[in-house]
Design a protein around this motif. Structure first.
Motif, short mmCIF file in Angstrom:
data_model
loop_
_atom_site.label_atom_id
_atom_site.label_comp_id
_atom_site.label_asym_id
_atom_site.label_seq_id
_atom_site.Cartn_x
_atom_site.Cartn_y
_atom_site.Cartn_z
N ARG A 144 0.82 -1.22 0.00
CA ARG A 144 0.00 0.00 0.00
C ARG A 144 0.84 1.26 0.00
N LEU A 145 2.13 1.09 0.24
CA LEU A 145 3.06 2.22 0.20
C LEU A 145 4.30 1.77 -0.54
N SER A 146 4.74 2.57 -1.49
CA SER A 146 5.89 2.18 -2.30
C SER A 146 7.13 2.09 -1.44
N ASN A 147 7.94 1.07 -1.71
CA ASN A 147 9.21 0.89 -1.00
C ASN A 147 10.39 1.10 -1.94
N SER A 148 10.12 1.78 -3.04
CA SER A 148 11.17 1.98 -4.03
C SER A 148 12.14 3.04 -3.56
N HIS A 149 13.36 2.93 -4.02
CA HIS A 149 14.41 3.88 -3.69
C HIS A 149 14.82 4.61 -4.95
N PRO A 150 15.27 5.85 -4.85
CA PRO A 150 15.72 6.55 -6.04
C PRO A 150 16.80 5.76 -6.75
N ALA A 151 16.73 5.79 -8.08
CA ALA A 151 17.73 5.07 -8.87
C ALA A 151 19.13 5.56 -8.53
N SER A 152 20.04 4.63 -8.37
CA SER A 152 21.41 4.98 -8.02
C SER A 152 22.26 5.06 -9.27
N ASP A 153 23.25 5.97 -9.25
CA ASP A 153 24.19 6.06 -10.36
C ASP A 153 25.16 4.90 -10.33
N GLN A 154 25.25 4.21 -9.21
CA GLN A 154 26.19 3.12 -9.06
C GLN A 154 25.53 1.79 -9.44
N PRO A 155 26.23 0.92 -10.12
CA PRO A 155 25.65 -0.38 -10.47
C PRO A 155 25.53 -1.28 -9.24
N ALA A 156 24.68 -2.27 -9.35
CA ALA A 156 24.53 -3.24 -8.26
C ALA A 156 25.81 -4.03 -8.10
N SER A 157 26.14 -4.39 -6.87
CA SER A 157 27.35 -5.16 -6.62
C SER A 157 27.18 -6.01 -5.38
N ILE A 158 27.95 -7.10 -5.33
CA ILE A 158 27.97 -7.98 -4.16
C ILE A 158 29.42 -8.15 -3.74
N GLY A 159 29.70 -7.92 -2.48
CA GLY A 159 31.05 -8.07 -1.96
C GLY A 159 31.08 -9.00 -0.77
N GLU A 160 32.23 -9.62 -0.55
CA GLU A 160 32.40 -10.52 0.59
C GLU A 160 33.02 -9.77 1.76
N ILE A 161 32.42 -9.89 2.93
CA ILE A 161 33.05 -9.42 4.16
C ILE A 161 33.77 -10.62 4.76
N PRO A 162 35.09 -10.56 4.93
CA PRO A 162 35.83 -11.72 5.43
C PRO A 162 35.22 -12.29 6.71
N ASN A 163 34.97 -13.59 6.71
CA ASN A 163 34.39 -14.30 7.86
C ASN A 163 33.06 -13.69 8.29
N PHE B 24 21.94 -18.42 -2.94
CA PHE B 24 21.51 -17.20 -3.60
C PHE B 24 21.82 -17.37 -5.09
N LEU B 25 20.83 -17.27 -5.94
CA LEU B 25 21.02 -17.37 -7.38
C LEU B 25 21.08 -15.95 -7.95
N VAL B 26 22.24 -15.58 -8.46
CA VAL B 26 22.52 -14.21 -8.86
C VAL B 26 22.55 -14.10 -10.37
N SER B 27 21.98 -13.03 -10.88
CA SER B 27 22.05 -12.78 -12.32
C SER B 27 22.42 -11.34 -12.59
N ASN B 28 23.41 -11.16 -13.44
CA ASN B 28 23.82 -9.85 -13.96
C ASN B 28 24.21 -8.85 -12.88
N ILE B 29 24.96 -9.32 -11.89
CA ILE B 29 25.51 -8.44 -10.84
C ILE B 29 26.96 -8.82 -10.61
N ASP B 30 27.83 -7.83 -10.55
CA ASP B 30 29.25 -8.09 -10.33
C ASP B 30 29.51 -8.57 -8.91
N LEU B 31 30.38 -9.56 -8.80
CA LEU B 31 30.87 -10.03 -7.50
C LEU B 31 32.25 -9.42 -7.31
N THR B 32 32.33 -8.44 -6.43
CA THR B 32 33.58 -7.71 -6.24
C THR B 32 34.45 -8.39 -5.20
#
Length: 359
Positions: free
Chosen positions: A142-161, A310-318
């Motif tokens: 009933r209320l939008s949860n969208s966020h303004p489009a970011s100039d940065q592309p989507a990314s996934i990073g690992e935090i050690p341990n 997690f099945l990931v599509s079209n996102i960089d794994l940094t």
């Protein structure tokens, strides 16, 4: 029905507290001591209506959100005990005390000190309840949860341990197919122990989760199986062993045969359909002498497999060592914490019987 009851009880409870708060401020700033005493008495009697409202709102909210582990649901459940404790240990005792002092005409320093405490506690509950109402409306669409489009592309990073750090994710789909609200920056559990899956609750520190490369890690090698019309490529390191290939086209993908992949036992279109269905990106294809190609749906996002990765599509794994032949178009990340091929899933979740249910 339970949703309507929850909405009604929560909304009326919020408005009642707001009425108590504003009438207190107005009466003590502009009215006589007699009016202040009358307001305090009215608030005390109003508590007998407010308390059942809050009990119904809290109970129905817990019942509806018991099985939900998305970020908004977790936030709401964390606020509920604070709201209840604040009301039980501050607002109700203050209401009785202030009504007694006002009725006796004792509007002294002690009265106003306790009054200040009550106003602060009331403002806190109004804020928390307002956030819960907002998040509830987001959860129900009933209320939008969208966020303004970011100039940065989507990314996934690992935090050690630790968890996976996900930024600017356009879409997160749960194991039941539901769209889970996302934030600009999120941490997703990959130790398997979080009670707020798919989100991290820092359980990795309690269990001593280790994300280092295992000594028995699968070798990183892209193998080409050449046929007359099609070449199939396979890297075991990133394979989740879901078995989609054998289920769909056993004539080409037969684990009981050596070599287990024979491109000449199937047509190019059928092989490409299997490559497209491969959830991990372990399979790719090309025409003879061509460059390996992955087939994906071109929609960036993360889809959660039930009791799986997690099945990931079209996102960089940094900050990760890409496997040979792997592609950001499609890959699977371990969620149970047991993979020897971290950050990739190796199917260990099935071997250990891991489930995503909160412990």
């Amino acid at each position: 029905m339970i949703t309507r009851i929850h909405d009604a009880a929560g909304g009326l409870g919020f408005l009642t507290i707001l009425l108590f708060w504003t009438s207190t401020v107005v009466s003590e700033l502009f009215a006589s001591e007699t009016d202040v005493a009358a307001v305090k008495s009215a608030i005390l009697w109003g508590m007998f209506a407010l308390i059942p409202m809050l009990i119904v709102a809290g109970g129905s909210g817990m019942a509806m959100g018991r099985s939900r582990t998305d970020l908004l649901a977790v936030a709401k459940k964390r606020r509920m005990p604070v709201i209840a404790g604040n009301g039980l240990f501050l607002l109700i005792p203050c209401a009785f005390f202030l009504q007694g002092k006002a009725s006796a005409g004792q509007l002294d320093t002690v009265f106003y000190t306790v009054q200040a405490i009550e106003l602060v506690a009331g403002a806190l509950n109004l804020s928390l309840m307002g956030l819960n109402i907002r998040d509830g409306m987001r959860m129900t669409g009933r209320l939008s949860n969208s966020h303004p489009a970011s100039d940065q592309p989507a990314s996934i990073g690992e935090i050690p341990n630790g968890p996976l750090m996900v930024k600017n994710l356009p879409r997160l789909t749960g194991s039941d197919g539901e769209v889970i609200p996302v934030e600009k920056s999120m941490v997703l559990c990959r130790c398997g122990a979080s009670k707020s899956k798919p989100f991290c609750d820092y359980s990795h520190t309690d269990i001593g989760f280790n994300s280092d490369v295992s000594n028995d890690r699968t070798s990183d090698r892209l193998i080409a199986y050449e046929g007359h019309e099609t070449t199939i490529y396979y890297n075991r390191l990133v394979c989740t062993h879901a078995g989609e290939c054998g289920h769909r086209l056993k004539s080409v993908f037969d684990s009981a045969r050596k070599p287990w992949i024979d491109p000449d036992q199937g047509g190019a279109a059928a092989i490409q359909a299997v490559v497209s269905a491969c959830p991990s990106g372990a399979l790719s294809w090309s025409k003879p002498g061509g460059t390996p190609e992955h087939i994906d749906n071109d929609i960036p996002g993360i889809r959660i497999e039930r009791n799986g990765p997690f099945l990931v599509s079209n996102i960089d794994l940094t900050d990760a060592n890409w496997a040979e032949g792997a592609s950001p178009k499609k890959y699977a990340l371990c969620r149970c914490g047991a993979s020897k091929n971290k950050p990739y899933c190796d199917g260990s979740h099935a071997k250990i019987g891991w489930t995503e249910a909160a412990d």
